[in-house]
Enzyme design. Structure first.
Site, short mmCIF file in Angstrom:
data_model
loop_
_atom_site.label_atom_id
_atom_site.label_comp_id
_atom_site.label_asym_id
_atom_site.label_seq_id
_atom_site.Cartn_x
_atom_site.Cartn_y
_atom_site.Cartn_z
N CYS A 1 -4.68 0.63 3.03
CA CYS A 1 -5.70 1.48 3.65
C CYS A 1 -5.79 2.84 2.98
O CYS A 1 -6.73 3.59 3.22
CB CYS A 1 -5.41 1.66 5.14
SG CYS A 1 -3.84 2.45 5.51
N ARG B 1 -4.90 3.26 -0.61
CA ARG B 1 -4.93 3.21 -2.07
C ARG B 1 -5.39 1.85 -2.58
O ARG B 1 -5.20 0.82 -1.91
CB ARG B 1 -3.54 3.52 -2.65
CG ARG B 1 -2.53 2.41 -2.53
CD ARG B 1 -1.18 2.80 -3.09
NE ARG B 1 -0.56 3.82 -2.27
CZ ARG B 1 -0.38 5.08 -2.67
NH1 ARG B 1 -0.74 5.45 -3.88
NH2 ARG B 1 0.18 5.97 -1.86
N GLN C 1 6.41 1.09 4.85
CA GLN C 1 5.53 -0.07 4.83
C GLN C 1 4.94 -0.37 3.46
O GLN C 1 4.59 -1.51 3.15
CB GLN C 1 4.39 0.11 5.85
CG GLN C 1 4.82 -0.14 7.28
CD GLN C 1 5.76 0.92 7.79
OE1 GLN C 1 5.55 2.10 7.55
NE2 GLN C 1 6.81 0.53 8.50
N GLY D 1 -7.13 -5.58 16.63
CA GLY D 1 -6.57 -6.15 15.40
C GLY D 1 -5.18 -6.70 15.66
O GLY D 1 -4.34 -6.01 16.25
N GLY E 1 -1.67 -4.05 13.46
CA GLY E 1 -1.72 -4.26 14.90
C GLY E 1 -0.34 -4.46 15.48
O GLY E 1 -0.01 -3.93 16.56
#
Length: 461
Positions: free
Chosen positions: A50, A52, A116, A192, A197
Site C-alpha cells: 500500500c 510502495r 509486515q 476487508g 483485515g
C-alpha cells in the site's frame, strides 16, 4: 549482471500517483511477463504494497533496462515519462541492494520499524520463484534481504514505535474520538478480510473493542475471520457482506477499510445512510472515524466532508510521531544493514572471480596433462612409480606457482573495482569467456527455505 531498482513509494509520490501505479495480484503476472519480454531484463521481482511499488530486475546494461522498465510501468499506469519521472527513484548495482536491505529492515516504511514488509518481500520472492522470473541473482538477494530484516528486528528495538500502519492509524482514530469528547472505541467495522483485515481485527480486539463486524465481498471469508477473532479474543464478532455495510457502520465508532479493490468500496451514500440510521438513535451526535488503509483508496474522499465524519488515510499518517522509531534503534539498524551490505558485496565479488580462478586452474591442469603425455612418448621406458612421481612433482610446482596469485585475486576481488584483476587474469592467460562460463555454470536454483514458507508474517498490505 547487475540489479536495477525502479520504485515509487510514499516517500517519493503523493497518494494519487501511488493509486495510479498500484499493481493488483491479477495485474502482477502480465507486468512481470512484459518485463521479461525485453532482452535487457533476465530476472524480475515486484514488491507491491500500500506504500510502495518496486521492481528489482537483473540486467546486462543500465540504460536499455531502465527504458524497458519505464515503458512497462508507464503502459500499466497510463502515466507519461514526464509525469512518472518526478516521483520515481532508480538505484543500480550496490545502491539497489542497499535499498532492498533498508526496506527489509523497516527503515523505509511509513511506520519506521514495522515488520509486515518482511512478509511482503517474502511473498514477492515466492511469487517470482513460482513464476520462474527469479534466478540465481534474485534468489540470493531476496534471501539475504530477509535475513537482514530478521536480524534487525531480533537485535534492535526498532519496532517498538508500532507494529504496523494499522496500529498508527487506529491510535490516530482513538485520539480523534477523544478530541470529540467521545469514549474509546467500543464498536468497530473492518472492511476487508485479507492480511490487513486480520491485522486490524486483532489490533482492535487487543485495544478493548467489545463488538466488531467484518465486511467482505465474499461473506464466507468475512465469517471465517470473524470466527477466528471471536474464538481467540472472546468478543462479539459478525461476518457480513457489503449489502449490510451501512447498517454495520451505523453502530460503529471506528471503521477500518483495507481491501485490495480498485476504486472506492465505501461511497458517500453508504456513509450518509449510516449517519441517517444513527440519527434515529441516542448515538446521533457520536463521531464516526474511518481509517482508509487501501491503495487505491477504499473510501470516497467526499465522505470526509459529511458532518461528524473523520477520515484517516495513508497520506495523513505521514510524519506521525508514532511512526518514528527511537533514534538509537534506528542507528543500530542502519549499522546492521551497512555490515550486511558489505558482507554481501564481498561475497558477490569473490563469487564473480571464482570462475576465472577455476578456469585458470583448469588451463594449468590441461597443460600439465599434455606435458606428461609428451614425456611418456619421449621416455617410454619409465615405469609406473617413476611416471607417478614425475606427474606429482609437476603438479606440485604448478599448484605452488598458482596458489599465491589465485588467493590474492580473490582478496582483491572484494575491493572496489576488484573485477579488473579477474579481467587481467583472463587477458594474461588467454582464458576464453566460454571456458569461464563452462566452469561457472550455476547450480540448480534453490527454493525458499521451509521456515520462510511456513512463516505467517503478513505484508504491508
Amino acid at each position: 549482471m547487475s540489479v536495477l531498482l525502479f520504485g515509487v513509494s510514499h516517500r517519493s509520490a503523493p497518494v494519487e500517483v501511488l493509486e495510479r501505479i498500484s499493481v493488483s495480484e491479477y495485474d502482477r503476472p502480465k507486468l512481470i511477463d512484459d518485463l521479461l519480454s525485453s532482452q535487457a531484463v533476465s530476472e524480475a521481482m515486484l514488491v507491491s504494497t500500500c506504500n510502495r511499488i518496486e521492481i528489482y530486475a537483473v540486467v546486462d546494461a543500465f540504460h536499455p533496462a531502465l527504458e524497458a522498465v519505464g515503458t512497462v510501468i508507464g503502459d500499466h499506469s497510463g502515466l507519461t515519462v514526464n509525469e512518472l519521472t518526478p516521483h520515481a527513484y532508480v538505484r543500480y548495482s550496490e545502491a539497489a541492494v542497499e535499498h532492498l536491505f533498508t526496506v527489509a529492515a523497516g527503515l523505509d516504511s511509513l511506520v519506521v520499524g514495522e515488520q509486515q514488509i518482511l512478509g511482503q518481500i517474502r511473498n514477492a520472492y515466492l511469487d517470482a520463484d513460482s513464476n520462474h522470473s527469479a534466478g540465481t541473482v534474485l534468489h540470493e538477494l531476496a534471501q539475504q534481504a530477509l535475513r537482514v530484516g530478521k536480524r534487525v528486528h531480533s537485535e534492535t528495538g526498532i519496532d517498538r514505535a508500532g507494529a504496523s500502519v494499522v496500529s498508527v492509524a487506529l491510535h490516530r482514530a482513538q485520539v480523534l474520538l477523544a478530541g470529540c469528547g467521545a469514549a474509546r472505541a467500543r464498536s468497530a467495522v473492518v472492511v476487508g478480510a485479507g492480511a490487513m483485515g486480520g491485522l486490524a481485527t486483532a489490533h482492535l480486539a487487543r485495544e478493548g473493542v467489545a463488538r466488531m463486524t467484518v465486511v467482505n465481498r465474499t461473506v464466507a471469508n468475512a465469517e471465517h475471520l470473524a470466527g477466528n477473532i471471536a474464538a481467540n479474543h472472546g468478543i462479539e464478532v459478525a461476518g457480513v457482506g457489503f449489502d449490510d455495510l451501512p447498517a454495520a457502520m451505523a453502530d460503529a465508532d471506528v471503521v477500518v477499510a483495507c481491501t485490495g479493490s480498485v476504486g472506492s468500496v465505501i461511497g458517500v451514500g453508504d456513509v450518509h445512510s449510516a449517519l441517517a440510521a444513527r440519527g434515529r438513535t441516542a448515538d446521533a451526535d457520536k463521531p464516526l472515524v474511518i481509517c482508509d488503509l487501501g491503495l487505491p483508496r477504499n473510501v470516497d474522499p467526499a465522505a470526509a466532508r459529511l458532518p461528524g465524519v473523520h477520515v484517516v488515510d495513508i497520506a495523513g499518517l505521514r510524519g506521525d510521531a508514532g511512526a518514528k522509531a527511537a533514534e538509537d534503534d534506528t542507528l543500530a539498524a542502519r549499522s546492521i544493514v551497512a555490515g550486511e551490505l558489505a558482507d554481501y558485496l564481498t561475497a558477490q565479488r569473490q563469487a564473480e572471480v571464482t570462475p576465472t580462478v577455476a578456469a585458470l586452474r583448469q588451463r594449468a591442469a590441461d597443460v600439465v596433462e599434455a606435458e606428461i603425455l609428451r614425456l611418456e612418448a619421449k621416455l617410454p621406458g619409465l615405469d609406473d612409480p617413476q611416471r607417478d612421481e614425475v606427474a606429482k612433482a609437476v603438479r606440485r610446482v604448478v599448484d605452488k606457482l598458482l596458489h599465491a596469485p589465485t588467493v590474492r585475486v580473490k582478496q582483491l576481488a572484494a575491493t572496489p573495482n576488484g573485477d579488473h584483476y579477474a579481467e587481467a587474469l583472463r587477458e594474461l592467460f588467454e582464458l576464453k569467456p566460454g571456458s569461464v562460463e563452462a566452469v561457472s555454470a550455476p547450480e540448480g536454483r534453490r527454493g525458499v527455505s521451509d521456515a520462510d514458507r511456513d512463516s505467517t508474517e503478513q505484508g504491508e498490505r
